[in-house]
Design a protein around this motif. Structure first.
Motif, PDB file in Angstrom:
ATOM      1  N   LYS A 143       0.835  -1.204   0.000  1.00  0.00           N
ATOM      2  CA  LYS A 143       0.000   0.000   0.000  1.00  0.00           C
ATOM      3  C   LYS A 143       0.868   1.252   0.000  1.00  0.00           C
ATOM      4  CE  LYS A 143      -4.432  -1.060   0.456  1.00  0.00           C
ATOM      5  NZ  LYS A 143      -5.415  -0.680  -0.518  1.00  0.00           N
ATOM      6  N   PHE A 144       1.903   1.244   0.844  1.00  0.00           N
ATOM      7  CA  PHE A 144       2.798   2.382   0.960  1.00  0.00           C
ATOM      8  C   PHE A 144       3.548   2.602  -0.349  1.00  0.00           C
ATOM      9  CE2 PHE A 144       6.957   4.202   2.159  1.00  0.00           C
ATOM     10  CZ  PHE A 144       6.511   5.398   2.702  1.00  0.00           C
ATOM     11  N   ASP A 145       4.027   1.518  -0.975  1.00  0.00           N
ATOM     12  CA  ASP A 145       4.751   1.628  -2.251  1.00  0.00           C
ATOM     13  C   ASP A 145       3.865   2.183  -3.350  1.00  0.00           C
ATOM     14  OD1 ASP A 145       7.183   0.818  -1.319  1.00  0.00           O
ATOM     15  OD2 ASP A 145       6.988  -1.262  -1.981  1.00  0.00           O
ATOM     16  N   ARG A 146       2.605   1.758  -3.390  1.00  0.00           N
ATOM     17  CA  ARG A 146       1.676   2.274  -4.413  1.00  0.00           C
ATOM     18  C   ARG A 146       1.453   3.765  -4.245  1.00  0.00           C
ATOM     19  NH1 ARG A 146      -2.620  -2.237  -3.633  1.00  0.00           N
ATOM     20  NH2 ARG A 146      -1.500  -3.983  -4.535  1.00  0.00           N
ATOM     21  N   LYS A 147       1.265   4.208  -2.994  1.00  0.00           N
ATOM     22  CA  LYS A 147       1.041   5.635  -2.743  1.00  0.00           C
ATOM     23  C   LYS A 147       2.270   6.445  -3.118  1.00  0.00           C
ATOM     24  CE  LYS A 147      -2.464   5.364   0.828  1.00  0.00           C
ATOM     25  NZ  LYS A 147      -2.832   5.632   2.204  1.00  0.00           N
ATOM     26  N   ARG A 148       3.460   5.904  -2.821  1.00  0.00           N
ATOM     27  CA  ARG A 148       4.705   6.608  -3.135  1.00  0.00           C
ATOM     28  C   ARG A 148       4.908   6.711  -4.649  1.00  0.00           C
ATOM     29  NH1 ARG A 148      10.076   4.216  -0.827  1.00  0.00           N
ATOM     30  NH2 ARG A 148       9.814   2.978  -2.675  1.00  0.00           N
ATOM     31  N   LYS A 149       4.556   5.646  -5.389  1.00  0.00           N
ATOM     32  CA  LYS A 149       4.713   5.667  -6.836  1.00  0.00           C
ATOM     33  C   LYS A 149       3.721   6.600  -7.503  1.00  0.00           C
ATOM     34  CE  LYS A 149       6.661   1.063  -7.189  1.00  0.00           C
ATOM     35  NZ  LYS A 149       6.443  -0.328  -7.555  1.00  0.00           N
ATOM     36  N   ASN A 150       2.517   6.719  -6.911  1.00  0.00           N
ATOM     37  CA  ASN A 150       1.490   7.606  -7.478  1.00  0.00           C
ATOM     38  C   ASN A 150       1.741   9.072  -7.186  1.00  0.00           C
ATOM     39  OD1 ASN A 150       0.099   5.452  -8.570  1.00  0.00           O
ATOM     40  ND2 ASN A 150      -1.224   5.207  -6.775  1.00  0.00           N
ATOM     41  N   SER A 151       2.635   9.374  -6.249  1.00  0.00           N
ATOM     42  CA  SER A 151       2.904  10.771  -5.883  1.00  0.00           C
ATOM     43  C   SER A 151       3.774  11.458  -6.888  1.00  0.00           C
ATOM     44  CB  SER A 151       3.589  10.839  -4.523  1.00  0.00           C
ATOM     45  OG  SER A 151       2.757  10.299  -3.541  1.00  0.00           O
TER      46      SER A 151
END
Length: 151
Positions: A143-151
């Motif tokens: 979840k954290f990796d997805r949010k970081r990639k979408n930023s």
């Protein structure tokens, strides 16, 4: 049930529970997998069983007193050496790897000791908690990796 079958059941359950955790680690391609976790749980249970029941003839001797908890304490110390071998500091990346694997080997030893002591419910509950903790951690990392990639 014959006592020898009960003792065999203890080490068998320990090996199965340790193996289940090892399968999760193997699936995640971590340093210690099925065989390591299986063997640590089995060995810990066997040490506990031998400590508790292997010296019954000595206990009958006058003036001798045995403490079965001493072997359990030594298993904990010994597992520290195996766990330490899985921890690696990568200076170039400034990252420590293998801490979760070391902790997994450590807790599998505790699960093995619990099985060796006949505490099956406690061992199963600990196994479920370990698996839940590993999976929850993995879920939140994704979840954290997805949010970081979408930023």
């Amino acid at each position: 049930m014959d006592m020898s079958w009960e003792l065999i059941l203890r080490i068998f359950v320990a090996a199965v529970l340790g193996g289940i955790i090892g399968l999760e680690r193997e699936y995640r391609a971590k340093e210690a997998g099925f065989r390591t976790h299986f063997l640590v749980a089995l060995g810990s249970a066997l040490f506990m069983v031998v400590s508790a029941y292997g010296f019954e003839d000595v206990v009958a001797m006058p003036g001798h007193r045995l403490d079965v908890s001493r072997v359990a304490a030594q298993v904990v110390s010994g597992i520290g050496f195996i766990g330490a071998g899985t921890i690696i500091f990568h200076k170039s990346e400034n990252v420590v790897r293998g801490l979760t694997t070391a902790a997994g080997v450590w807790v599998v030893a505790a699960i093995g000791l619990a099985c060796g002591g006949g505490l099956y419910k406690l061992a199963v509950a600990a196994t479920v908690l370990v698996l839940a903790g590993l999976e929850a951690f993995n879920y939140f990392l994704h979840k954290f990796d997805r949010k970081r990639k979408n930023s």
